[in-house]
Structures are given as structure tokens and as C-alpha cells.
Design a protein around this motif. Sequence first.
Motif, PDB file in Angstrom:
ATOM      1  N   ASN A  31       0.822  -1.194   0.000  1.00 48.98           N
ATOM      2  CA  ASN A  31       0.000   0.000   0.000  1.00 48.98           C
ATOM      3  C   ASN A  31       0.864   1.254   0.000  1.00 48.98           C
ATOM      4  N   VAL A  32       1.131   1.741  -1.147  1.00 52.47           N
ATOM      5  CA  VAL A  32       2.031   2.877  -1.264  1.00 52.47           C
ATOM      6  C   VAL A  32       1.444   4.122  -0.630  1.00 52.47           C
ATOM      7  N   ALA A  33       0.126   4.209  -0.694  1.00 55.85           N
ATOM      8  CA  ALA A  33      -0.505   5.431  -0.203  1.00 55.85           C
ATOM      9  C   ALA A  33      -0.183   5.686   1.259  1.00 55.85           C
ATOM     10  N   VAL A  34      -0.083   4.631   2.005  1.00 55.94           N
ATOM     11  CA  VAL A  34       0.198   4.802   3.420  1.00 55.94           C
ATOM     12  C   VAL A  34       1.501   5.530   3.627  1.00 55.94           C
ATOM     13  N   ASN A  35       2.410   5.227   2.789  1.00 58.61           N
ATOM     14  CA  ASN A  35       3.711   5.860   2.947  1.00 58.61           C
ATOM     15  C   ASN A  35       3.695   7.346   2.640  1.00 58.61           C
ATOM     16  N   ALA A  36       2.584   7.802   2.132  1.00 61.17           N
ATOM     17  CA  ALA A  36       2.525   9.218   1.812  1.00 61.17           C
ATOM     18  C   ALA A  36       2.630  10.060   3.073  1.00 61.17           C
ATOM     19  N   LYS A  37       2.263   9.465   4.186  1.00 63.93           N
ATOM     20  CA  LYS A  37       2.347  10.244   5.413  1.00 63.93           C
ATOM     21  C   LYS A  37       3.765  10.188   5.936  1.00 63.93           C
ATOM     22  N   THR A  38       4.415  11.231   5.851  1.00 63.29           N
ATOM     23  CA  THR A  38       5.809  11.205   6.244  1.00 63.29           C
ATOM     24  C   THR A  38       6.309  12.596   6.483  1.00 63.29           C
ATOM     25  N   GLY A  39       7.307  12.646   7.251  1.00 66.94           N
ATOM     26  CA  GLY A  39       7.933  13.934   7.448  1.00 66.94           C
ATOM     27  C   GLY A  39       8.975  14.165   6.390  1.00 66.94           C
ATOM     28  N   ALA A  40       9.219  13.160   5.637  1.00 68.24           N
ATOM     29  CA  ALA A  40      10.289  13.300   4.680  1.00 68.24           C
ATOM     30  C   ALA A  40       9.811  14.057   3.455  1.00 68.24           C
ATOM     31  N   THR A  41      10.719  14.608   2.791  1.00 69.48           N
ATOM     32  CA  THR A  41      10.377  15.370   1.600  1.00 69.48           C
ATOM     33  C   THR A  41      11.131  14.758   0.437  1.00 69.48           C
ATOM     34  N   SER A  42      10.900  15.329  -0.698  1.00 68.61           N
ATOM     35  CA  SER A  42      11.634  14.791  -1.830  1.00 68.61           C
ATOM     36  C   SER A  42      13.131  14.955  -1.588  1.00 68.61           C
ATOM     37  N   GLY A  43      13.471  16.002  -0.886  1.00 67.51           N
ATOM     38  CA  GLY A  43      14.874  16.202  -0.533  1.00 67.51           C
ATOM     39  C   GLY A  43      15.419  15.022   0.244  1.00 67.51           C
ATOM     40  N   ASP A  44      14.593  14.451   1.098  1.00 72.46           N
ATOM     41  CA  ASP A  44      15.028  13.305   1.884  1.00 72.46           C
ATOM     42  C   ASP A  44      15.330  12.123   1.016  1.00 72.46           C
ATOM     43  N   ASP A  45      14.469  11.951   0.034  1.00 73.66           N
ATOM     44  CA  ASP A  45      14.657  10.783  -0.804  1.00 73.66           C
ATOM     45  C   ASP A  45      16.026  10.822  -1.454  1.00 73.66           C
ATOM     46  N   VAL A  46      16.367  11.995  -1.896  1.00 68.33           N
ATOM     47  CA  VAL A  46      17.652  12.136  -2.556  1.00 68.33           C
ATOM     48  C   VAL A  46      18.753  11.856  -1.548  1.00 68.33           C
ATOM     49  N   GLY A  83      21.107   7.433  18.678  1.00 62.81           N
ATOM     50  CA  GLY A  83      20.074   6.928  17.767  1.00 62.81           C
ATOM     51  C   GLY A  83      19.082   8.019  17.379  1.00 62.81           C
ATOM     52  N   LEU A  84      18.861   8.966  18.281  1.00 65.57           N
ATOM     53  CA  LEU A  84      17.876  10.004  17.974  1.00 65.57           C
ATOM     54  C   LEU A  84      18.425  10.973  16.937  1.00 65.57           C
ATOM     55  N   GLU A  85      17.586  11.279  15.951  1.00 65.80           N
ATOM     56  CA  GLU A  85      17.959  12.261  14.934  1.00 65.80           C
ATOM     57  C   GLU A  85      16.811  13.256  14.774  1.00 65.80           C
ATOM     58  N   VAL A  86      17.180  14.510  14.682  1.00 59.93           N
ATOM     59  CA  VAL A  86      16.175  15.576  14.613  1.00 59.93           C
ATOM     60  C   VAL A  86      16.377  16.343  13.311  1.00 59.93           C
ATOM     61  N   LYS A  87      15.267  16.620  12.667  1.00 59.23           N
ATOM     62  CA  LYS A  87      15.359  17.290  11.367  1.00 59.23           C
ATOM     63  C   LYS A  87      15.320  18.815  11.530  1.00 59.23           C
ATOM     64  N   THR A  88      16.195  19.483  10.836  1.00 57.04           N
ATOM     65  CA  THR A  88      16.230  20.942  10.928  1.00 57.04           C
ATOM     66  C   THR A  88      15.239  21.553   9.930  1.00 57.04           C
ATOM     67  N   LYS A  89      15.071  22.885  10.059  1.00 57.78           N
ATOM     68  CA  LYS A  89      14.175  23.597   9.127  1.00 57.78           C
ATOM     69  C   LYS A  89      14.580  23.364   7.681  1.00 57.78           C
ATOM     70  N   ASP A  90      15.900  23.309   7.457  1.00 56.89           N
ATOM     71  CA  ASP A  90      16.329  23.126   6.072  1.00 56.89           C
ATOM     72  C   ASP A  90      16.641  21.662   5.757  1.00 56.89           C
ATOM     73  N   GLU A  91      15.900  20.781   6.469  1.00 59.62           N
ATOM     74  CA  GLU A  91      15.853  19.374   6.082  1.00 59.62           C
ATOM     75  C   GLU A  91      17.159  18.615   6.268  1.00 59.62           C
ATOM     76  N   LYS A  92      17.965  19.056   7.201  1.00 58.61           N
ATOM     77  CA  LYS A  92      19.172  18.280   7.536  1.00 58.61           C
ATOM     78  C   LYS A  92      18.879  17.493   8.806  1.00 58.61           C
ATOM     79  N   TRP A  93      19.552  16.363   8.944  1.00 60.63           N
ATOM     80  CA  TRP A  93      19.366  15.566  10.159  1.00 60.63           C
ATOM     81  C   TRP A  93      20.485  15.848  11.141  1.00 60.63           C
TER      82      TRP A  93
END
Length: 432
Positions: A270-285, A317-327
Motif C-alpha cells: 500500500n504505497v498510499a500509506v507511505n505518503a504520510k511522512t515527514g520526509a520530503t523529496s529532498g530526503d529521498d535524494v 540513535g535520535l535524529e532531529v530534522k532541521t528547518k532546512d531538512e538536515k538531520w
Amino acid sequence: MGSCSLQLPLINLADKTLEPGSSKWAEVRSDVRKALEDFGCFEASYDKVSLELQESIMKTMEELFALPVETKQRNVCPKPYVGYLNHNNLSESLGISNANILENVNEFTQQLWPDGDGNENISKTIQLFAEKLVEIDVMVRRMVMESFGIEKYIDDHLKSTEYRMRLMKYIAPPEGDANTTVDDYADLLAKLNIDGVEPNVGVKVNADISDDVNANPSVNAGVGANVNADTGVNDNLNVDAEANGDANIAVGGGVNANTDLGVGVNVNSNVAVNAKTGATSGDDVEANDDNEEKKLGLPCHTDKNLFTVLFQHEIEGLEVKTKDEKWIRVKPSPNTFIVIAGDSLCALMNGRIRAPYHRVRVTEKKRTRYTAAIFTCPKPDYVIEAPKELVDEKHPRLFRPFDYRDLFTFYHSEAGRKIQYTLQAYCAVSEA
Ligand SMILES: O=C(O)CCC(=O)C(=O)O
Ligand SMILES: [Fe+2]
């Protein structure tokens, strides 16, 4: 690349001269505000928790999580997502409502050992530790409200919240797992030959969770990796964390199949479920560039409560995402606690404070990671509504008033799971 050498702000909350009204207080208060505006998160240095207590809570967690699963499953609570949770055998957690009050912790230990005695030390350790995390929470909330000029609401606000504690265990990646790649999972999928699954698309492997996380194909593959390596079978509870807090795991339309490797694998097509994410296209890259992104102990999420105060011991283990999408990868250090703003605080402060996306990625081999956190949650009937002082022409009202329980229910609903920005979807004021 994935996480880099960025760091969260480090703020000392234990300075001897830090008393409300002092000049030190004003200085620290402004640092806290800035950290929460910029990152929604900071590291609090707080040496008022003895090293002995830090060690005791670790030993307590080792002891609790070593109990048989049937015993841990007795940690139930009428509220959903508040008791024992197992996130696909990658992580598990125990929940205790208002753990800063000994009576409540005793109830928890009695759930686990109905006929037992001799758990006094465990209860006491949990309660003392919770009390310390609560001290940090109260100080930070006071500072936040003062710094935005809404201190007159502090007492009512403090009375309107309760604490949920969560003790968490993350399974270490097994030795030799480091080179597992999306392609390995593609091979596995090819063997499974399940309809609707394209073998070369990691996003389809979803380890039985389809959380709000992971828009990131390789991340999902990583989840599968650990699960398979571990037992291959998800016992049952495809839930997740944070209940209390909030990490969000939805049960996906997973297919459970036995492979010729002799392990059970969940394939979620179910790909649609994965739509909910904090990640952006930037993350994918980013993730495609980084194999290490493939192992997540807890998917990317925002907390839904007000504040979370977290203790991670030795194993990062904890990682926090910044405003400009860095971890930012948060290194554990003694006497340091991580303060994370949640969606309810963001709404209460009319968006002036961020609720950051974060996740858990355990990379250290063969070492179990334990964390303990307090989630400050609005009590039932406390309506989250930004006070009028925070609304003006420059800062129009962003969110409609809501009850935290309703936000939480929405978050875990079928519709809610598919949505990336829960808070916005749930209660953003629509533009006229
Ligand atoms: O255990 C951690 O490091 C983070 C846990 C977390 O984010 C949560 O439970 O919401
Ligand atoms: Fe969280």
C-alpha cells in the motif's frame, strides 16, 4: 548525506543562579525560546539527576524488558497506545501514566507482577526519574510562556496537563547487517513473488508497519531488514510509539508470507500509506545517497503532545530534522536530556515554536539502546487554543481550537495516517 556534524543547542538548566526573576533566568529563557523557534528542540544540561539514578533507570529498563512478552503485555491502559507497544520487534516500549506519582507507578508494577512483591525499588526508581524529567518540563514551559508574554496563564496551563512516561528499548542491528541494501530486499521480494510488489522498489517493503513515517524507500527497506533479521514475524501489535507521545504507526495492509529463507516477511503494497511522512523529496535524494538511512528504530514523526523530555543513555540513535531538512544526530552524554516540542505546543503558541520531525536510527552493533521519556500531554477537556496575546496582524491565528485527544485519534485514524502534516490537516485555519 544523512546526518552531519550539526548540533542541537545545549542549554544549562541547572545553573545555581537560575531562579525565576534572576538575570540568569532571563538569559536562559531567551536561549530556550530561540532554540525552540529555530529547532523545536534542544539539549538540556541538567546535573540534578544523580549518576546513580541514571544507572538505576537503565538497570530497571533492562530488567523490565527482559520479562516475557506475555508479562509485558499486561501493561495495558484504557487509553489507546498508552500501554505496552511493540514496533515490529525493532523497538518496544512500556507506558506509565503520571509516573511522577508513586501510586501510579505501583499500579504499573502490580500489572506486571500481580502476585509479586519486592518491586518497590523499581517503582521508586521510575518515580524519582520521572520527577526529574518533570522538573525540566515545568521549567521550560514556564520560560516559554514568560518569553511570549503569556505568563498569566502559567498556573492554569500547568494544572491542565499530565505526564505519560515511556520506557523504550531498541534492538541493536545484528552483526553483519551493515551491508544489507534495498537490493537484498528486492531479491527477497522477487522470491516471494507477491502480486503488486515491484521487487526493486524498497518502499513496498514495510515491515508490517505503515507508519506516518518513511516516505523514504530505503528507510522502509531498512525496517524490513531489522525485522527479518530479528524474528521475521511480527507478533501482533503493529503499533508504535509515542502514544503518549506519539510516534505513529499505522497498521498497513501487509501481507504476511513465509519465504524460502524460513522467515516471515511482511510486505506492504500500500504505497498510499507511505505518503504520510515527514520526509520530503529532498530526503529521498539524501537517503539514496546514504545506506545508513536504511535502519530505523522509530520512524520519522512529530510528537503530538506539548513537550517531550527524553533521556538517551550511551547509545545514540535520535535524529532531529532541521528547518532546512538536515538531520542532526544527537549524541548522548551524561546529565543531558533532550527537550522536544510537540504539535500541541506549536498550536498553543500559534506556530511560533516548531514541532520538529525526528526519528530513531540505531547503528551501533550488538548494543541495545534504552531511552526513557516523559510526554507532557493536555488533560482531557483542556482546549488547545493560542491565547489572544499571540494573535495579531503579523501573526494571524493558524489553528482552530482542539482537544488533544481528538488530534491524537485523528492521527491514528485511517485518514490521519495518510496525511503528512497532521496538525495542519486537522485544525489549520483555512484562508478566507
Ligand atoms: O527514543 C528516542 O530516542 C525517541 C523516542 C520518540 O521520539 C518517541 O517516542 O516519540
Ligand atoms: Fe517522538
